[in-house]
Design a protein around this motif. Sequence first.
Motif, mmCIF file in Angstrom:
data_model
loop_
_atom_site.group_PDB
_atom_site.id
_atom_site.type_symbol
_atom_site.label_atom_id
_atom_site.label_comp_id
_atom_site.label_asym_id
_atom_site.label_seq_id
_atom_site.Cartn_x
_atom_site.Cartn_y
_atom_site.Cartn_z
ATOM 1 N N LEU A 25 0.405 -1.310 0.135
ATOM 2 C CA LEU A 25 0.270 0.108 0.035
ATOM 3 C C LEU A 25 1.008 1.456 0.236
ATOM 4 N N TYR A 26 0.773 2.117 -0.680
ATOM 5 C CA TYR A 26 1.700 3.526 -0.587
ATOM 6 C C TYR A 26 0.396 4.883 -1.210
ATOM 7 N N SER A 27 0.938 5.528 -1.134
ATOM 8 C CA SER A 27 0.902 6.877 -1.162
ATOM 9 C C SER A 27 1.394 7.825 -1.978
ATOM 10 N N ASP A 28 1.214 9.396 -2.395
ATOM 11 C CA ASP A 28 2.015 10.201 -2.921
ATOM 12 C C ASP A 28 1.825 10.717 -1.058
ATOM 13 N N THR A 29 3.104 12.150 -0.658
ATOM 14 C CA THR A 29 2.852 13.065 0.648
ATOM 15 C C THR A 29 4.056 14.006 -0.274
ATOM 16 N N ALA A 30 3.738 15.659 0.427
ATOM 17 C CA ALA A 30 4.008 16.772 0.294
ATOM 18 C C ALA A 30 4.937 16.889 1.332
ATOM 19 N N SER A 31 5.022 15.483 2.404
ATOM 20 C CA SER A 31 5.760 16.496 3.377
ATOM 21 C C SER A 31 7.291 15.795 3.754
ATOM 22 N N GLN A 32 8.022 16.594 4.077
ATOM 23 C CA GLN A 32 9.661 16.935 4.403
ATOM 24 C C GLN A 32 10.034 16.598 5.265
ATOM 25 N N LEU A 33 11.222 15.982 5.367
ATOM 26 C CA LEU A 33 12.354 14.984 6.429
ATOM 27 C C LEU A 33 13.300 16.491 7.118
ATOM 28 N N PHE A 34 13.000 17.360 8.384
ATOM 29 C CA PHE A 34 13.588 18.319 8.776
ATOM 30 C C PHE A 34 13.120 19.441 7.745
ATOM 31 N N GLY A 35 12.049 19.572 6.844
ATOM 32 C CA GLY A 35 11.418 20.634 6.363
ATOM 33 C C GLY A 35 12.322 20.528 4.863
ATOM 34 N N LEU A 106 4.342 -23.435 -1.715
ATOM 35 C CA LEU A 106 3.679 -21.967 -1.241
ATOM 36 C C LEU A 106 3.343 -20.976 -2.464
ATOM 37 N N MET A 107 2.292 -20.867 -3.058
ATOM 38 C CA MET A 107 2.204 -20.037 -4.509
ATOM 39 C C MET A 107 2.554 -18.684 -3.777
ATOM 40 N N LEU A 108 3.112 -17.482 -4.212
ATOM 41 C CA LEU A 108 2.356 -16.174 -3.719
ATOM 42 C C LEU A 108 2.129 -15.013 -4.577
ATOM 43 N N HIS A 109 1.068 -14.534 -3.841
ATOM 44 C CA HIS A 109 0.140 -13.070 -4.855
ATOM 45 C C HIS A 109 0.726 -11.863 -4.150
ATOM 46 N N PHE A 110 1.671 -11.179 -4.907
ATOM 47 C CA PHE A 110 1.669 -9.938 -5.112
ATOM 48 C C PHE A 110 0.739 -9.057 -5.457
ATOM 49 N N TYR A 111 0.224 -8.338 -4.890
ATOM 50 C CA TYR A 111 -0.694 -6.860 -4.884
ATOM 51 C C TYR A 111 0.333 -5.365 -4.858
ATOM 52 N N VAL A 112 -0.367 -4.593 -5.627
ATOM 53 C CA VAL A 112 -0.097 -2.945 -5.254
ATOM 54 C C VAL A 112 -1.021 -2.240 -5.215
ATOM 55 N N LYS A 113 -1.753 -1.800 -4.426
ATOM 56 C CA LYS A 113 -2.609 -0.480 -4.266
ATOM 57 C C LYS A 113 -2.673 0.847 -3.747
ATOM 58 N N LYS A 114 -2.630 1.863 -4.437
ATOM 59 C CA LYS A 114 -2.386 3.648 -5.047
ATOM 60 C C LYS A 114 -3.102 3.955 -4.100
ATOM 61 N N MET A 115 -2.884 4.467 -2.812
ATOM 62 C CA MET A 115 -4.755 4.990 -1.919
ATOM 63 C C MET A 115 -3.730 6.902 -1.627
ATOM 64 N N GLU A 116 -4.451 7.793 -1.393
ATOM 65 C CA GLU A 116 -4.759 8.685 -0.336
ATOM 66 C C GLU A 116 -3.679 8.370 0.359
ATOM 67 N N GLU A 117 -3.387 9.826 0.867
ATOM 68 C CA GLU A 117 -2.123 9.470 2.097
ATOM 69 C C GLU A 117 -3.309 9.402 3.047
ATOM 70 N N GLU A 118 -4.565 10.459 3.569
ATOM 71 C CA GLU A 118 -4.884 10.606 4.389
ATOM 72 C C GLU A 118 -5.964 8.586 4.726
ATOM 73 N N GLY A 119 -6.339 7.960 3.698
ATOM 74 C CA GLY A 119 -6.642 6.486 4.024
ATOM 75 C C GLY A 119 -5.364 5.689 4.697
ATOM 76 N N ILE A 120 -4.056 6.037 4.001
ATOM 77 C CA ILE A 120 -2.424 5.154 4.533
ATOM 78 C C ILE A 120 -2.610 5.535 6.113
ATOM 79 N N LEU A 121 -2.676 6.779 6.733
ATOM 80 C CA LEU A 121 -2.708 7.385 8.092
ATOM 81 C C LEU A 121 -3.838 6.367 8.599
ATOM 82 N N GLU A 122 -5.019 5.917 7.579
ATOM 83 C CA GLU A 122 -5.911 6.108 8.386
ATOM 84 C C GLU A 122 -5.456 3.985 9.038
ATOM 85 N N VAL A 123 -4.718 3.582 8.444
ATOM 86 C CA VAL A 123 -4.904 2.020 8.245
ATOM 87 C C VAL A 123 -3.501 2.036 9.145
#
Length: 198
Positions: A25-35, A106-123
């Motif tokens: 799960l991933y999102s875009d973000t505008a935040s900056q480390l140490f500004g 064991l068969m491994l299935h991999f998914y990728v899902k883009k979310m809104e940043e708010e959704g990631i925070l909720e998670v």
Amino acid sequence: MASGQLSRDEALECSHSRHACHVMLYSDTASQLFGRIPIRHVVLMQMRFDGLLGFPGGLVEPSEETLEEGLTRELLEELGVAVPVSIEDHVASSFAPSRPGSSSRLMLHFYVKKMEEEGILEVEKAAVSTAVDHGLEVMGMVRVPLYTTKSDGGLPFFLSHSFIGNARSQLVDSLLRLHLVSPQELRHALRSSQRKHS
Ligand code: GTP
Ligand code: MN
Ligand code: MN
Ligand code: MN
Ligand code: MN
Ligand code: MN
């Protein structure tokens, strides 16, 4: 598709194997480390009960549920919130490296899902408050640092940790494919991560 990788349908025809689904799960973000250092994207992984890093998800029962229903169920257990994952989010399936002495594959299935940043925070919030697996199967969610500092902090150190199965290459391949990190930056991070094992 890279060698050893199967489509979802091909993978499901392997009826004698167990199946597991995991998602980035991933999102875009505008935040900056140490500004000043752009974080750019939030990519979620987890510290597993066994001390290895991996993606949320788990074993599914194709006779009782679709792969995506099973994955959504696992996400509810591990993240504490329903994150619907669909067939369109499927990236690739492949056999797990076979372990000596273990008969069923064991068969491994991999998914990728883009979310809104708010959704990631909720998670992230639900993962410590309502997830039944918090502190049990899952010791905590972690964000992947995608930047590299002057002293090679960030992605190089993150990649030098230990990962479950092929989660490390699932991460690296996804960062490249989705253009979350430039090829040059990723190459540098991969090279310097190898020097970081003490
Ligand atoms: P239980 O409910 O205890 O069975 O755990 P689970 O259903 O959550 O299963 P888990 O997430 O541990 O995944 C099952 C198997 O898939 C693991 O034993 C690993 O071999 C493999 N696995 C786990 N996480 C990942 C991952 O991020 N990537 C890959 N490629 N494999 C993983
Ligand atoms: Mn500080
Ligand atoms: Mn799991
Ligand atoms: Mn689980
Ligand atoms: Mn499970
Ligand atoms: Mn479980």
